[in-house]
Scaffold this motif. Sequence first.
Motif, PDB file in Angstrom:
ATOM      1  N   ASP A   1       0.975  -1.414   0.065  1.00  0.00           N
ATOM      2  CA  ASP A   1       0.007   0.090  -0.050  1.00  0.00           C
ATOM      3  C   ASP A   1       0.656   1.341  -0.013  1.00  0.00           C
ATOM      4  O   ASP A   1       0.585   2.678   0.527  1.00  0.00           O
ATOM      5  N   TYR A   2       2.143   1.177  -0.772  1.00  0.00           N
ATOM      6  CA  TYR A   2       3.214   2.529  -0.906  1.00  0.00           C
ATOM      7  C   TYR A   2       1.822   4.096  -1.145  1.00  0.00           C
ATOM      8  O   TYR A   2       2.685   4.569  -1.617  1.00  0.00           O
ATOM      9  N   THR A   3       1.344   3.297  -2.064  1.00  0.00           N
ATOM     10  CA  THR A   3       1.021   4.847  -2.557  1.00  0.00           C
ATOM     11  C   THR A   3      -0.478   5.322  -1.779  1.00  0.00           C
ATOM     12  O   THR A   3      -1.370   6.072  -1.831  1.00  0.00           O
ATOM     13  N   GLY A   4      -0.942   4.323  -0.542  1.00  0.00           N
ATOM     14  CA  GLY A   4      -1.770   5.075   0.127  1.00  0.00           C
ATOM     15  C   GLY A   4      -3.492   3.978  -0.106  1.00  0.00           C
ATOM     16  O   GLY A   4      -4.064   3.914   0.544  1.00  0.00           O
ATOM     17  N   THR A   5      -2.683   3.051  -0.687  1.00  0.00           N
ATOM     18  CA  THR A   5      -4.260   2.336  -1.682  1.00  0.00           C
ATOM     19  C   THR A   5      -3.843   1.200  -1.664  1.00  0.00           C
ATOM     20  O   THR A   5      -2.347   0.391  -2.506  1.00  0.00           O
TER      21      THR A   5
END
Length: 198
Positions: free
Chosen positions: A67-71
């Motif tokens: 979830d490094y993109t926040g998703t």
Amino acid sequence: MRHPALLVIDVQKFYTTPGLRTYIDDCEPVIERINRLIAAFERKRFPVIYIQHMYRADGADAGRMWDYTGTRKPSSFITGTDIVDYADSLHQIKNRFEIDKHRYSSFKQTELDQLLKSEHIDTVVVTGFMTNFCCETTAREAHDLDYYVYFLSDATSCPFNLVGVERDRVKEVVHASLAAGFAIIKSTDEYLEILAKN
């Protein structure tokens, strides 16, 4: 005189199974070179360390990996599934060390550094999958931990265009970047010549 260990990083079915998005279509020639290195290290009685990437099914040990993109995305490399097993063609020696990891770096939250120190290792030789993720990250951290690093240009690889850039270009950039301050870049044959004199 150097005291080397061979790192065999993520040579797993996740990368060697045709049909998967992560399939590395030149995996077999790469594994053949890794097997040559394994045999040479075994003859010299230098450590061979097999490293496997895996996570718990609930993702509790995955951190920001998925979830490094926040998703959050579905995780792969689930512990206990066939996909995390070693590639069928990888030679597995009897007297090997094994490390399970949950990050790109083979050092992060593992016992690799302690193992290398206990074996009086000052040099790591990086091989495996993928060139621009786990192999490169491991090489950079090994440098920062004060190991000498050899990064073998033809004994790592990645999918042909996983990140939208062709493999040869990805490898060229990784090698150039590492060579500028992190690692010595050699082919398998070149490194085997060095090892023979060690």
